[in-house]
Design a protein around this motif. Structure first.
Motif, PDB file in Angstrom:
ATOM      1  N   PHE A   6      -5.091  -1.740   5.663  1.00 37.57           N
ATOM      2  CA  PHE A   6      -4.078  -1.217   4.749  1.00 37.57           C
ATOM      3  C   PHE A   6      -3.018  -0.517   5.578  1.00 37.57           C
ATOM      4  N   ILE A   8       0.536   1.546   5.261  1.00 34.47           N
ATOM      5  CA  ILE A   8       1.393   2.238   4.303  1.00 34.47           C
ATOM      6  C   ILE A   8       2.467   3.016   5.047  1.00 34.47           C
ATOM      7  N   CYS A  63       2.823  -0.736   0.570  1.00 36.85           N
ATOM      8  CA  CYS A  63       1.496  -0.956   1.142  1.00 36.85           C
ATOM      9  C   CYS A  63       1.295  -2.447   1.360  1.00 36.85           C
ATOM     10  N   MET A  86      -5.083  -3.328  -5.557  1.00 33.69           N
ATOM     11  CA  MET A  86      -3.740  -2.880  -5.908  1.00 33.69           C
ATOM     12  C   MET A  86      -3.794  -1.689  -6.871  1.00 33.69           C
ATOM     13  N   VAL A  89      -4.727   1.355  -4.729  1.00 36.36           N
ATOM     14  CA  VAL A  89      -3.571   1.776  -3.936  1.00 36.36           C
ATOM     15  C   VAL A  89      -2.569   2.508  -4.826  1.00 36.36           C
ATOM     16  N   ASN A  90      -2.350   1.999  -6.026  1.00 40.75           N
ATOM     17  CA  ASN A  90      -1.428   2.634  -6.960  1.00 40.75           C
ATOM     18  C   ASN A  90      -1.942   4.013  -7.374  1.00 40.75           C
ATOM     19  N   VAL A  95       1.589   4.088  -4.669  1.00 39.57           N
ATOM     20  CA  VAL A  95       2.515   3.019  -4.307  1.00 39.57           C
ATOM     21  C   VAL A  95       2.655   2.104  -5.523  1.00 39.57           C
ATOM     22  N   ASN A  97       3.010  -0.925  -7.935  1.00 42.35           N
ATOM     23  CA  ASN A  97       2.396  -2.255  -7.819  1.00 42.35           C
ATOM     24  C   ASN A  97       3.370  -3.306  -7.287  1.00 42.35           C
ATOM     25  N   ASN A  99       5.442  -2.963  -5.019  1.00 45.00           N
ATOM     26  CA  ASN A  99       5.662  -2.753  -3.592  1.00 45.00           C
ATOM     27  C   ASN A  99       4.380  -2.914  -2.784  1.00 45.00           C
ATOM     28  N   GLN A 100       3.480  -3.751  -3.300  1.00 41.96           N
ATOM     29  CA  GLN A 100       2.228  -4.040  -2.606  1.00 41.96           C
ATOM     30  C   GLN A 100       2.150  -5.548  -2.357  1.00 41.96           C
ATOM     31  N   TYR A 101       1.553  -5.899  -1.227  1.00 46.99           N
ATOM     32  CA  TYR A 101       1.405  -7.308  -0.862  1.00 46.99           C
ATOM     33  C   TYR A 101       0.079  -7.465  -0.144  1.00 46.99           C
TER      34      TYR A 101
END
Length: 130
Positions: A6, A8, A63, A86, A89-90, A95, A97, A99-101
């Motif tokens: 991960f 970030i 992230c 996800m 992470v949120n 972060v 959703n 902006n997550q990959y």
């Protein structure tokens, strides 16, 4: 032996990281039907502009997740895990959703090594050290 990475572009407290690791281990173990003892997790904090995702707004938190796993999991398992990660992470890293990959790289079991041995390819209800 999955390696779950991960990255970030913000700082996170150690207490949040500890909670994050526990939730990630639980989700991986449940969805991927495996024990937790061989799960490796890396959290890499980088500067605000050291990573990018095209749809993020300038200055957003991001992230990127890179998951090295063994062959054998279904697309349904991989998709469920991606959505769970996800959400975690949120919730914990705050972060968005969007902006997550997340990407998966699949390996043969013999690509993963512990001191005791290399791992076999994944099987349902496995004992990874047997």
């Amino acid at each position: 032996m999955p390696h779950l990475k991960f990255e970030i572009n913000k700082k996170v407290s150690d207490d949040i990281k500890k909670e994050f690791i526990l939730k990630i281990e639980d989700a991986f173990s449940e969805v991927m039907d495996t024990d937790k003892g061989h799960i490796a997790i890396s959290i890499n904090e980088v500067g605000k502009y050291d990573i990018s995702i095209g749809r993020a707004v300038d200055g957003d938190d991001i992230c990127l997740m890179s998951l090295d796993i063994r062959h054998g999991r279904t697309i349904e398992q991989r998709r469920e895990l991606a959505l769970r990660f996800m959400a975690i992470v949120n919730e914990l890293f705050k972060v968005d959703n969007r902006n997550q990959y997340l990407t998966y790289t699949k390996h043969d079991g013999e690509d993963f090594h512990l001191i005791e041995r290399y791992l076999p390819s994944w099987t349902l209800n496995e004992d990874f050290l047997a």
